[in-house]
Design an enzyme around this catalytic site. Sequence first.
Site, mmCIF file in Angstrom:
data_model
loop_
_atom_site.group_PDB
_atom_site.id
_atom_site.type_symbol
_atom_site.label_atom_id
_atom_site.label_comp_id
_atom_site.label_asym_id
_atom_site.label_seq_id
_atom_site.Cartn_x
_atom_site.Cartn_y
_atom_site.Cartn_z
ATOM 1 N NE ARG A 26 12.872 -0.272 5.243
ATOM 2 C CZ ARG A 26 13.439 0.386 6.248
ATOM 3 N NH1 ARG A 26 13.637 1.687 6.155
ATOM 4 N NH2 ARG A 26 13.809 -0.240 7.345
ATOM 5 C CG HIS A 84 9.005 -2.020 1.764
ATOM 6 N ND1 HIS A 84 8.774 -1.112 2.777
ATOM 7 C CD2 HIS A 84 9.868 -2.927 2.286
ATOM 8 C CE1 HIS A 84 9.453 -1.455 3.858
ATOM 9 N NE2 HIS A 84 10.132 -2.551 3.588
ATOM 10 N NE ARG A 93 10.172 -0.113 8.341
ATOM 11 C CZ ARG A 93 11.084 0.217 9.254
ATOM 12 N NH1 ARG A 93 11.117 1.458 9.725
ATOM 13 N NH2 ARG A 93 11.939 -0.673 9.704
ATOM 14 C CE1 TYR A 144 16.745 -4.584 1.968
ATOM 15 C CE2 TYR A 144 17.072 -4.658 4.339
ATOM 16 C CZ TYR A 144 16.229 -4.560 3.256
ATOM 17 O OH TYR A 144 14.874 -4.443 3.434
ATOM 18 C CG HIS A 148 16.736 -2.743 9.860
ATOM 19 N ND1 HIS A 148 17.602 -3.045 8.823
ATOM 20 C CD2 HIS A 148 15.517 -2.591 9.276
ATOM 21 C CE1 HIS A 148 16.941 -3.066 7.691
ATOM 22 N NE2 HIS A 148 15.677 -2.801 7.934
ATOM 23 C CE LYS A 176 7.880 -4.395 10.702
ATOM 24 N NZ LYS A 176 8.354 -5.169 9.522
#
Length: 353
Positions: free
Chosen positions: A281, A278, A180, A313, A304, A207
């Site tokens: 990524r 982004h 990120r 994805y 994640h 995140k």
Amino acid sequence: MVLAEKWPILLRHEQAAEWLQVWSDLGRAPRTIDAYARGLTEYLTMCERAAVDPASAKRAHVAAYVRELTERPSRRGANVVVLDSGAGLSNATIQQRLVPVRLYYDFLIEDGVRESNPVGRGRYTPRRKLAGHERGLVSRVKKLPWIPTEDEWLRLLEAALGEPIRNRLMLALAYDAALRREELCSLRTDDIDPAHRTLRIRAETTKSRKERIVPYSASTGVLLSLYLAWRSSITRARGPLFLSESRRNFGQPLSIWSWSKIVRRIALAADVPRFSTHTTRHLCLTDLARMGWELHAIAALAGHANPETTMIYIHLSGRDLAKKLNAGMKHIHSWRLDKLAALPPGEAKELER
């Protein structure tokens, strides 16, 4: 109060200011607090125009705020790149504006100021066996991330060739390790392990607030060696990996905003305006899904917290659908193609002669 200095309207709404201060004291990221303050002050401004006390506002007043958001023209005007709501603000932006309003009313409920939340949220309802969840105040539009085509990616790489070694390294790491923007710009010299070609992504920059170790390729390692040699001409001190090259901030840590401007310049030079910080990524994780990586491995690399995020994805790559199509339709495809390839009896005899 520091927040009130930036958002004067909070001086007229003590409970809103108190709620934001609680979140700030709990250690939420400054940009999160800023986003909450921006969204809430917009709502408070609308309430003042309508002469409504926010603490006693009803769902009709929130609905009026949503209508205002959907009708608001974009600040970019005709130059807007993506518009998925059919109005001035995208669905994602509207959802973002509603989050602080909903949390603010949760705070008022906890303090006993009111009994219900006029914003509400999608919640489980046992009676709805098919739906499972009740729809939120504003239906959420779920779109797959955009990734560049092969031709667009090649144009971006060609445009990046003229960039300084630092910018090329940052693009390479952003794609190689699916980083990120903040994770990339926050890298420090002691986060690098050249012997094992890995990076340590510190928890405070992620995140999910979970630290992880990610690899980078040998090609990126070459760029890293070249960049470190250049960096040593500025300073040999440990610290932020990426330093500014501008006259005004020479030698200072490169900010996320500067990196966004650099990527935007490269995107426009390559005539791929949708490309952002982004996108690398998204492209990396999609490529890994195409190569057959397992879900848990992709999630570990991406950091994640929710596997459903990683599934985006898998869907974007079309891997599972292609696998099922090849396995389930192989016989049918071959049967139909054999029929199409078969020659009429008369024509077959003609060819035998």
